[in-house]
Design a protein around this motif. Sequence first.
Motif, PDB file in Angstrom:
ATOM      1  N   GLY A 187     -27.397  -6.004 -24.882  1.00 57.29           N
ATOM      2  CA  GLY A 187     -28.659  -5.322 -25.155  1.00 57.29           C
ATOM      3  C   GLY A 187     -29.216  -4.531 -23.993  1.00 57.29           C
ATOM      4  O   GLY A 187     -30.364  -4.075 -24.043  1.00 57.29           O
ATOM      5  N   THR A 188     -28.417  -4.330 -22.945  1.00 60.22           N
ATOM      6  CA  THR A 188     -28.902  -3.584 -21.776  1.00 60.22           C
ATOM      7  C   THR A 188     -28.893  -2.092 -22.087  1.00 60.22           C
ATOM      8  O   THR A 188     -27.868  -1.537 -22.477  1.00 60.22           O
ATOM      9  N   THR A 189     -30.031  -1.438 -21.894  1.00 58.13           N
ATOM     10  CA  THR A 189     -30.128  -0.003 -22.209  1.00 58.13           C
ATOM     11  C   THR A 189     -30.306   0.868 -20.977  1.00 58.13           C
ATOM     12  O   THR A 189     -29.957   2.050 -21.008  1.00 58.13           O
ATOM     13  N   LEU A 190     -30.861   0.330 -19.899  1.00 62.65           N
ATOM     14  CA  LEU A 190     -31.148   1.155 -18.720  1.00 62.65           C
ATOM     15  C   LEU A 190     -31.042   0.329 -17.452  1.00 62.65           C
ATOM     16  O   LEU A 190     -31.431  -0.847 -17.420  1.00 62.65           O
ATOM     17  N   ALA A 191     -30.514   0.950 -16.408  1.00 63.50           N
ATOM     18  CA  ALA A 191     -30.542   0.383 -15.062  1.00 63.50           C
ATOM     19  C   ALA A 191     -31.151   1.416 -14.138  1.00 63.50           C
ATOM     20  O   ALA A 191     -30.825   2.605 -14.213  1.00 63.50           O
ATOM     21  N   THR A 192     -32.064   0.995 -13.276  1.00 68.82           N
ATOM     22  CA  THR A 192     -32.706   1.902 -12.326  1.00 68.82           C
ATOM     23  C   THR A 192     -32.632   1.287 -10.936  1.00 68.82           C
ATOM     24  O   THR A 192     -33.173   0.205 -10.690  1.00 68.82           O
ATOM     25  N   ILE A 193     -31.925   1.957 -10.037  1.00 69.69           N
ATOM     26  CA  ILE A 193     -31.674   1.444  -8.688  1.00 69.69           C
ATOM     27  C   ILE A 193     -32.004   2.532  -7.673  1.00 69.69           C
ATOM     28  O   ILE A 193     -31.524   3.663  -7.765  1.00 69.69           O
ATOM     29  N   LEU A 194     -32.812   2.175  -6.689  1.00 71.47           N
ATOM     30  CA  LEU A 194     -33.221   3.091  -5.621  1.00 71.47           C
ATOM     31  C   LEU A 194     -32.001   3.620  -4.860  1.00 71.47           C
ATOM     32  O   LEU A 194     -31.074   2.872  -4.559  1.00 71.47           O
TER      33      LEU A 194
END
Length: 397
Positions: free
Chosen positions: A162-169
Amino acid sequence: MIYLDHCATTPVSRQVYAAMAPYLTEEYGNPSSKYYGQAVRAREAVECAREQVAGLIHAKPEEIVFTCGATESNNTIIKGIADYRKYYERRGDHLITSRVEHHAVLNTCRFLNGEIYSNDDDTFTLDQSHPTVDRGFSVTFLDVNAYAQVETGALEAAIRPGTTLATILWGNNEIGSLNDIVSLGAAAQKHGVFFHSDATQVLGKLPIDVRSLPVDALSFSAHKLNGPKGVGALYVRTDEFGLMPPFSSLMHGGEQENGIRGGTLCVHNIVGFGKAAELAASHLENRLERMRALDREIRGLLQSNKNIELLGDPEHHIPGIFSIVVGDTFFNNEQFLKQIGDEIAASAGSACSAGEPSHVLQAIGRGRQTGQVLRLSLGPDSKASDVEALLARLFPR
């Protein structure tokens, strides 16, 4: 004044100011109006700026959305993708980020995770003792290594159906370490996860070529590269048909920015951002070479001082950012910065977390040293003698 706080903001260059000035006086047309000259010229100026910003990262102009800054860009893409993929596409409700993100990402994800709520006085707070509010999303906050970097294996292990988005600096704004965005982005995209990165501290300092970069979206602010405050951009990759992936709008209103971001465009600021991007692109190679040489010189200077410890990755970092721990346990960074404030500008960490313990230092096990840390961030005109002057005040003979 010796200015060592370029991570917080940078001075607007004279060329940028000169480019902006006409759009504050005689060229005051609304770019969304039609037919008459002032409106047409304003619209042309916006599109020229879009091309200039796109050129700096080798994107297509239609992949650039102007915002009021990286904070809005981060909110737009994180909330927009999360909402659309959960409620319209029924893909899932799980997001991934790290514990060391800028607050513009961290608190957006905390909000979606139900950790930030509104009090009776309409102020937003984060209170771990308060029960979370179910907003329909769950967020995994990844731990980091000693350099505040996300390991690719940790990201991949956190991905689930169910993972839709990853946001990493991309580049850490407190200690300067760089994440391996290529590896992280490739891991996310391999599993069909939308990958976003806040690249605010990287833009104009390091080369960015989105044509070969496995990212779906990037966020920027103009005031980090000698542009004006109050304007930024969101890059969103288009497909082979020239279409962005669908996501819910954060700001509803008119059809500005193709309906993604309603509201009258701030033409003079956008023009300034465009000019700043153009200048950054033309000087990038020479400035990077100079900043790397200056970085090596200052790192040697700092490392030779037995009373200083230098944080961050010694190899993979943004040139010109130094996070130092002063060895004296009685040292108070806030008090010191006030004492030198009339002569030298530096900081104790992120300008967006003033007065709070550094979450970055806490994440790397240095939370108890928050009061002993100074951040020195240099610009194109900085010199080694600027840091030497600060050290002379820090360790008077």
